[in-house]
Design an enzyme around this catalytic site. Structure first.
Site, mmCIF file in Angstrom:
data_model
loop_
_atom_site.group_PDB
_atom_site.id
_atom_site.type_symbol
_atom_site.label_atom_id
_atom_site.label_comp_id
_atom_site.label_asym_id
_atom_site.label_seq_id
_atom_site.Cartn_x
_atom_site.Cartn_y
_atom_site.Cartn_z
ATOM 1 N N TYR A 20 0.842 -1.199 0.000
ATOM 2 C CA TYR A 20 0.000 0.000 0.000
ATOM 3 C C TYR A 20 0.869 1.237 0.000
ATOM 4 C CZ TYR A 20 0.922 0.935 4.974
ATOM 5 O OH TYR A 20 1.522 1.233 6.172
ATOM 6 N N ARG A 39 8.082 4.434 -4.893
ATOM 7 C CA ARG A 39 8.124 3.506 -3.760
ATOM 8 C C ARG A 39 7.086 2.397 -3.935
ATOM 9 N NH1 ARG A 39 7.317 5.954 2.104
ATOM 10 N NH2 ARG A 39 5.145 6.021 1.480
ATOM 11 N N ARG A 92 -7.207 -20.535 -2.837
ATOM 12 C CA ARG A 92 -6.265 -20.359 -1.731
ATOM 13 C C ARG A 92 -5.182 -21.445 -1.692
ATOM 14 N NH1 ARG A 92 -4.763 -21.799 3.136
ATOM 15 N NH2 ARG A 92 -4.024 -20.214 4.578
ATOM 16 N N HIS A 94 -0.742 -21.361 -0.831
ATOM 17 C CA HIS A 94 0.301 -20.411 -0.442
ATOM 18 C C HIS A 94 1.147 -19.980 -1.640
ATOM 19 C CE1 HIS A 94 -0.907 -22.131 3.357
ATOM 20 N NE2 HIS A 94 -0.298 -21.132 3.970
ATOM 21 N N LYS A 140 6.430 -1.614 1.609
ATOM 22 C CA LYS A 140 5.270 -1.115 2.378
ATOM 23 C C LYS A 140 4.153 -2.155 2.323
ATOM 24 C CE LYS A 140 3.252 3.475 3.309
ATOM 25 N NZ LYS A 140 3.279 3.337 4.738
ATOM 26 N N GLU A 172 12.453 2.858 13.761
ATOM 27 C CA GLU A 172 11.534 3.947 13.363
ATOM 28 C C GLU A 172 10.318 3.913 14.261
ATOM 29 O OE1 GLU A 172 10.061 3.327 9.321
ATOM 30 O OE2 GLU A 172 10.280 1.175 9.542
ATOM 31 N N LEU A 196 11.135 1.720 6.661
ATOM 32 C CA LEU A 196 10.487 2.195 5.442
ATOM 33 C C LEU A 196 11.162 3.513 5.072
ATOM 34 C CD1 LEU A 196 8.047 1.735 3.458
ATOM 35 C CD2 LEU A 196 7.028 3.652 4.682
#
Ligand code: PDD
Length: 279
Positions: A20, A39, A92, A94, A140, A172, A196
């Site tokens: 995101y 990014r 589903r 993995h 992210k 951070e 990040l």
């Protein structure tokens, strides 16, 4: 947006298999759009998610979204754009599906959080908390559980944010980059997989350059951070937020420091200057 649905087998929903980004808009003008899109592209590449919009396509998507959302043109109005890209929908398993399904791409504008003036004037309190995230924090990722738990601990302690510590080193904030100041020099964790690479962190570095303040991007221990003269956080939603207490004790004299204040003002100036440059 209330009509949008998430298929049960979206890999973001089942595996947190996605990334995101969060951007700030002043009216229709985004802050450092190119850096956020870069990014986002790096985060997608880091997870080997294919078929994502290019930067040029993102610009079109965002501009159409701004029109459809009737986003204000008034630069005094601040809004957040949330973007999320997942590996898409597949039965589903993995192992990532081959061929890859089209990624699920979501973007929407939402109100920007407001921070009380009192917080900026007096600074916020933090607690240190173990950094329990994975070893690729430069991506992210939407897998935010360690941050959710760190934020939970911060709230339970009645403080604003958690200061994450890995192997004795401050990395951070839970959703922000962290800085401390000692003898007039600003210290922050170097870029790399442990943090990040914040877009606002980049603006802080530019602000320090503009203000002639020395910055050292080196690891700082929790002890050193506690003994600093000043501290602050940076993020898209907050810009610069002064920190004046850590683990129940004041940082420096417990008041917002001169360098923090100067950098906070310079960051605002840079953002305003760049808004007038954007078309
Ligand atoms: N968080 N570090 C982490 C772990 C973050 O989640 C964020 C941003 C930052 C600051 O990055 P930037 O300056 O580019 O916003 C640093 C966003 C705002 C969020 O999760 O909502």
């Amino acid at each position: 947006m209330s009509e949008a649905v998430v298929p049960i087998e979206d890999r973001g929903y089942q595996f947190a298999d996605g990334v995101y980004d969060v951007l700030k808009f002043h009216g229709r003008k985004p802050v450092r759009l190119a850096q956020h899109l870069e990014r986002l592209a790096e985060s997608c590449a880091g997870l080997l998610i294919e078929g994502v919009p290019s930067a040029a396509e993102w610009r079109n998507i965002i501009s159409e979204l701004a029109d459809r959302s009737e986003l204000s043109h008034d630069v005094a109005e601040q809004t957040i754009l949330y973007i999320q890209v997942t590996r898409g929908v597949a039965p589903r398993l993995h192992v990532p599906p081959i061929p890859q399904p089209p990624p699920t791409v979501i973007a929407y504008f939402k109100a920007a959080p407001r921070y009380a003036t009192e917080l900026r004037e007096n600074g916020v309190a933090m607690i240190s908390h173990p950094d329990e995230r994975w070893s690729r924090c430069n991506i992210k990722s939407i897998a935010l559980l360690p941050v959710v738990l760190a934020k939970h601990a911060a709230r339970a302690a009645g403080v604003f944010e958690a200061l994450l510590v890995r192997d004795g080193i401050v990395t951070e904030g839970g959703a922000s980059n962290a800085f401390c100041v000692r003898d007039g020099v600003v210290f922050t964790h170097p870029e790399g997989p442990k943090i990040l690479s914040g877009v606002t962190r980049g603006i802080v570095l530019d602000a320090a350059r503009r203000a002639g303040i020395e910055v050292r991007e080196v690891p700082v221990t929790l002890e050193e951070f506690r003994a600093a003269d000043e501290a602050f956080l940076s993020s898209t939603t907050m810009n610069v937020m002064p920190v004046t207490r850590l683990d129940g004790r004041p940082i420096g004299d417990g008041r917002v420091g001169a360098i923090t204040r100067h950098l906070a003002e310079t960051v605002e100036e840079i953002i305003q200057d760049e808004l007038t440059l954007e078309p």
